[in-house]
Motif scaffolding. Structure first.
Motif, PDB file in Angstrom:
ATOM      1  N   GLU A   1     -10.869  -3.163  -7.285  1.00 27.19           N
ATOM      2  CA  GLU A   1      -9.879  -2.160  -7.693  1.00 27.19           C
ATOM      3  C   GLU A   1      -8.530  -2.809  -7.991  1.00 27.19           C
ATOM      4  OE1 GLU A   1     -12.003  -1.711  -5.137  1.00 27.19           O
ATOM      5  OE2 GLU A   1     -13.221  -0.120  -6.021  1.00 27.19           O
ATOM      6  N   VAL A   2      -8.164  -3.807  -7.194  1.00 25.16           N
ATOM      7  CA  VAL A   2      -6.906  -4.524  -7.429  1.00 25.16           C
ATOM      8  C   VAL A   2      -7.014  -5.316  -8.731  1.00 25.16           C
ATOM      9  CG1 VAL A   2      -5.360  -6.314  -6.551  1.00 25.16           C
ATOM     10  CG2 VAL A   2      -6.349  -4.644  -4.979  1.00 25.16           C
ATOM     11  N   PHE A   3      -8.134  -5.991  -8.914  1.00 24.84           N
ATOM     12  CA  PHE A   3      -8.354  -6.780 -10.133  1.00 24.84           C
ATOM     13  C   PHE A   3      -8.260  -5.907 -11.378  1.00 24.84           C
ATOM     14  CE2 PHE A   3     -11.562  -7.962 -13.340  1.00 24.84           C
ATOM     15  CZ  PHE A   3     -11.014  -9.148 -13.786  1.00 24.84           C
ATOM     16  N   LEU A   4      -8.848  -4.726 -11.313  1.00 29.29           N
ATOM     17  CA  LEU A   4      -8.853  -3.817 -12.463  1.00 29.29           C
ATOM     18  C   LEU A   4      -7.555  -3.019 -12.577  1.00 29.29           C
ATOM     19  CD1 LEU A   4     -12.514  -2.510 -12.152  1.00 29.29           C
ATOM     20  CD2 LEU A   4     -11.635  -4.189 -13.786  1.00 29.29           C
ATOM     21  N   LYS A   5      -6.634  -3.289 -11.673  1.00 26.78           N
ATOM     22  CA  LYS A   5      -5.334  -2.615 -11.650  1.00 26.78           C
ATOM     23  C   LYS A   5      -5.498  -1.107 -11.476  1.00 26.78           C
ATOM     24  CE  LYS A   5      -3.290  -6.274 -14.486  1.00 26.78           C
ATOM     25  NZ  LYS A   5      -4.136  -7.285 -14.028  1.00 26.78           N
ATOM     26  N   LEU A   6      -6.471  -0.735 -10.640  1.00 21.84           N
ATOM     27  CA  LEU A   6      -6.729   0.668 -10.339  1.00 21.84           C
ATOM     28  C   LEU A   6      -6.250   1.039  -8.947  1.00 21.84           C
ATOM     29  CD1 LEU A   6     -10.404   0.899 -11.655  1.00 21.84           C
ATOM     30  CD2 LEU A   6      -8.342   1.683 -12.811  1.00 21.84           C
ATOM     31  N   ALA A   7      -5.829   0.043  -8.173  1.00 22.02           N
ATOM     32  CA  ALA A   7      -5.419   0.275  -6.794  1.00 22.02           C
ATOM     33  C   ALA A   7      -4.110   1.059  -6.764  1.00 22.02           C
ATOM     34  CB  ALA A   7      -5.256  -1.052  -6.066  1.00 22.02           C
ATOM     35  N   PRO A   8      -3.858   1.776  -5.670  1.00 21.36           N
ATOM     36  CA  PRO A   8      -2.594   2.509  -5.543  1.00 21.36           C
ATOM     37  C   PRO A   8      -1.397   1.569  -5.663  1.00 21.36           C
ATOM     38  CG  PRO A   8      -4.085   3.042  -3.736  1.00 21.36           C
ATOM     39  CD  PRO A   8      -4.721   1.951  -4.531  1.00 21.36           C
ATOM     40  N   ALA A   9      -0.263   2.128  -6.009  1.00 23.85           N
ATOM     41  CA  ALA A   9       0.940   1.330  -6.253  1.00 23.85           C
ATOM     42  C   ALA A   9       1.395   0.573  -5.011  1.00 23.85           C
ATOM     43  CB  ALA A   9       2.061   2.228  -6.754  1.00 23.85           C
ATOM     44  N   ASP A  10       1.118   1.111  -3.806  1.00 20.48           N
ATOM     45  CA  ASP A  10       1.586   0.439  -2.597  1.00 20.48           C
ATOM     46  C   ASP A  10       0.747  -0.790  -2.246  1.00 20.48           C
ATOM     47  OD1 ASP A  10      -0.389   1.557  -0.148  1.00 20.48           O
ATOM     48  OD2 ASP A  10      -0.208   2.863  -1.875  1.00 20.48           O
TER      49      ASP A  10
END
Length: 158
Positions: A98-107
C-alpha cells in the motif's frame, strides 16, 4: 487517485507476460482497484510515451537485463510513478504494498527502496545470527551431555 498498471497485450516476451499476470493477480487478490492501460492498443501512443518518460526503472528481465525502454508492467498512481515489477514484488514480499502504491493513509510515512532493502538485509543477518547461536548452544549442550555421561559412568564405577 487511480492506480494504473501499464501492460503490453502483444508482448512476445514470456517473462513480461508472467510479470503482468502476477501483478494483476496480486492486485485482484488484495482487492486493490486499478486501471489497466495496454500500451500496444491503437491510440495509446501518448500513454506509452508517458510510461516511458516517467518510468525511472526499466524493468529488466533475465533475457534483457538492460532494455532500451521501460518494459511493462509499470505502475503509476495517477501520473506519479510507483515502480516496476521488481519493486512491486519486493513491496509485496515485505508487506508494504500500500505504501509502495501510494495508497497508504497520509499519516503513514513512505519507505524508500533503500530502507526496504536494508530491512531485508538486517532480517537475513539476524536470522543467520540466530541460527549460529542455536548451533553453538547445541554444541555446548552436546559437550555438556558428554561430561555428564562421563561423570555418571565414573560414579557408577566407584
Amino acid at each position: 487517485m487511480v492506480l494504473k498498471v501499464y501492460v503490453s497485450g502483444m508482448s512476445g516476451n514470456k517473462e513480461v507476460k508472467k510479470r503482468q499476470q502476477r501483478v494483476l493477480m496480486i492486485l485482484d487478490s488484495k482487492n486493490i482497484k486499478y486501471d489497466t492501460v495496454d500500451i500496444t492498443e491503437p491510440g495509446k501512443e501518448s500513454e506509452k510515451e508517458l510510461m516511458q518518460n516517467k518510468s525511472t526503472s526499466n524493468g529488466g528481465t533475465v533475457s534483457d537485463p538492460e532494455p532500451r525502454h521501460p518494459l511493462p508492467p509499470q505502475l503509476f498512481n495517477d501520473d506519479e510513478y510507483c515502480g516496476d515489477y521488481d519493486a512491486f514484488d519486493m513491496a509485496n514480499e515485505i508487506d508494504t504494498l500500500e505504501v509502495f502504491l501510494k495508497l497508504a493513509p497520509a499519516d503513514t510515512t513512505a519507505v524508500s527502496t533503500a530502507q526496504i532493502e536494508l530491512k531485508q538485509e538486517n532480517g537475513d543477518a539476524k536470522k543467520e545470527e540466530a541460527e549460529t547461536e542455536a548451533e553453538d548452544k547445541k554444541t555446548e549442550a552436546g559437550d555438556g551431555d558428554v561430561d555428564v555421561k562421563e561423570e555418571a559412568a565414573e560414579k557408577a564405577e566407584v
